[in-house]
Design an enzyme around this catalytic site. Structure first.
Site, PDB file in Angstrom:
ATOM      1  N   MET A   1       0.707  -1.225   0.120  1.00  0.00           N
ATOM      2  CA  MET A   1       0.063  -0.012  -0.067  1.00  0.00           C
ATOM      3  C   MET A   1       0.911   1.270   0.003  1.00  0.00           C
ATOM      4  SD  MET A   1      -2.751  -1.187   2.643  1.00  0.00           S
ATOM      5  CE  MET A   1      -2.069  -1.243   4.042  1.00  0.00           C
ATOM      6  N   ASP A   2       1.459   1.530  -1.065  1.00  0.00           N
ATOM      7  CA  ASP A   2       2.369   2.475  -1.292  1.00  0.00           C
ATOM      8  C   ASP A   2       1.625   4.023  -1.799  1.00  0.00           C
ATOM      9  OD1 ASP A   2       4.872   3.971  -1.265  1.00  0.00           O
ATOM     10  OD2 ASP A   2       5.401   3.278  -3.252  1.00  0.00           O
ATOM     11  N   GLY A   3       2.131   5.076  -1.366  1.00  0.00           N
ATOM     12  CA  GLY A   3       1.696   6.165  -1.762  1.00  0.00           C
ATOM     13  C   GLY A   3       0.539   7.252  -0.847  1.00  0.00           C
TER      14      GLY A   3
END
Length: 339
Positions: free
Chosen positions: A90-92
């Site tokens: 779950m990047d960003g």
């Protein structure tokens, strides 16, 4: 048939082209004047004035339409192979917060909403195992106030997940927290342990949340556990030896290999041993690295890196990766057999 009946210049869709169009554009229709953005549907009902009766009716209407469309899409996808395990990096969240000029923490809150939506989509599609990379051990190196804020938010969301009316209990999803939980604050660790106990009776799907986790820590932990287990077995043998010395392996009827640690021993002591290896790993924000996530388990899985930040991920991204998985299924299956 007239042009109006066929939708103007839009070609007659096949099931596959219909899904590809949704995955590529988020649109149900090829007529751009009348297209419906699926990514926006999930947020429309929350923007409607829910205080009024009409607002509630409109909200329920959009929710029912969205559910019906997903059922149609997933029934087509289920004609082909469906992955049993999808993992998400779950990047960003922080970049999304800056991009939208949000307050600190609001990006992670929107990311939690994206997680709930993705859980629902995966469950409806028939995916049994979902894993998310929520907090790396390396994240403890961030500013102390940011770490403290994330721990507070994590505790809040864990408590929210385990409420009686939560989506976790409605869908019958069991929660596991995977990682070096000793590194968490006492409150978060306690909340995580309670969540695992509360959902232990759920069996329809499994959500593994990796916190205080890195793959190198997981491997080191598994090797250490395997060594300790092996030494315990050897000590028991020695204790049963009347002379207190280790009798030759052959005399004990033991094969020399029985006292060697193998891949299966390490695999059995992994944090993620409760799940099969992932079929797909999705990392948002366009980055193509795994960032020390499931390195042991990802040898034969499909990697997908949409440019969308985690809070922006939607149904169309899931459709696209499922189609890609089905297209490469035979190749991936053959590679697993060869390993």
């Amino acid at each position: 048939m007239s042009e109006e009946e066929t939708g103007g210049n839009c070609p007659r869709p096949t099931p596959l082209s219909f899904l590809k169009n949704i995955a590529a554009t988020g649109s149900l229709f090829c007529d751009y004047e009348s297209k419906v953005d699926l990514a926006a549907w999930s947020s429309i009902s929350s923007r409607v004035d829910m205080e009024g009766v009409n607002g509630k009716r409109v909200g329920h209407l959009f929710e029912n339409i969205s559910s019906f469309v997903r059922q149609c899409i997933f029934s087509i996808l289920n004609v082909g192979p469906v992955p049993s395990h999808i993992a998400f990096i779950m990047d960003g969240n922080r970049r999304y917060s800056k991009k939208q000029n949000l307050l600190d923490g609001d990006g992670h809150r929107d990311g939690f909403s994206a997680l709930i939506n993705m859980l629902k989509y995966c469950y409806e599609l028939g995916v049994k195992y979902i894993t998310v990379y929520a907090f790396s051990i390396d994240n403890f190196k961030r500013r102390p106030e940011e770490v403290a804020s994330l721990m507070t938010l994590m505790q809040e969301k864990i408590d929210e997940l385990t409420k009686e009316e939560s989506i976790i209990n409605r869908l019958g999803i069991r929660i596991y927290f995977q990682g070096n939980l000793k590194l968490l604050s006492d409150r978060v660790k306690s909340a995580a342990e309670k969540a695992m106990v509360k959902t232990s009776g759920n069996s329809r799907a499994v959500l593994s949340i990796c916190v205080a986790y890195t793959s190198t820590d997981e491997i080191a932990h598994a090797v250490q556990e395997s060594c300790e287990e092996m030494w315990d077995d050897i000590r028991k043998q020695e204790a049963n030896n009347a002379e207190g010395n280790f009798i030759g392996l052959e005399e004990n009827g033991k094969d020399e290999n029985e006292h060697r640690i193998g891949v299966t021993d390490v695999d059995r002591h992994m944090y993620m041993s409760v799940c099969p290896d992932p079929d797909i790993i999705i990392r948002t924000s366009g980055a193509t690295r795994l960032s020390n996530f499931l390195l042991w388990q990802s040898a034969h899985c499909l990697l997908y890196s949409p440019t969308a930040l985690w809070p922006e991920i939607g149904l169309r991204h899931l459709i696209w990766v499922i189609l890609d998985f089905q297209r490469n299924y035979s190749y991936l299956k053959e590679k697993k057999k060869q390993s």
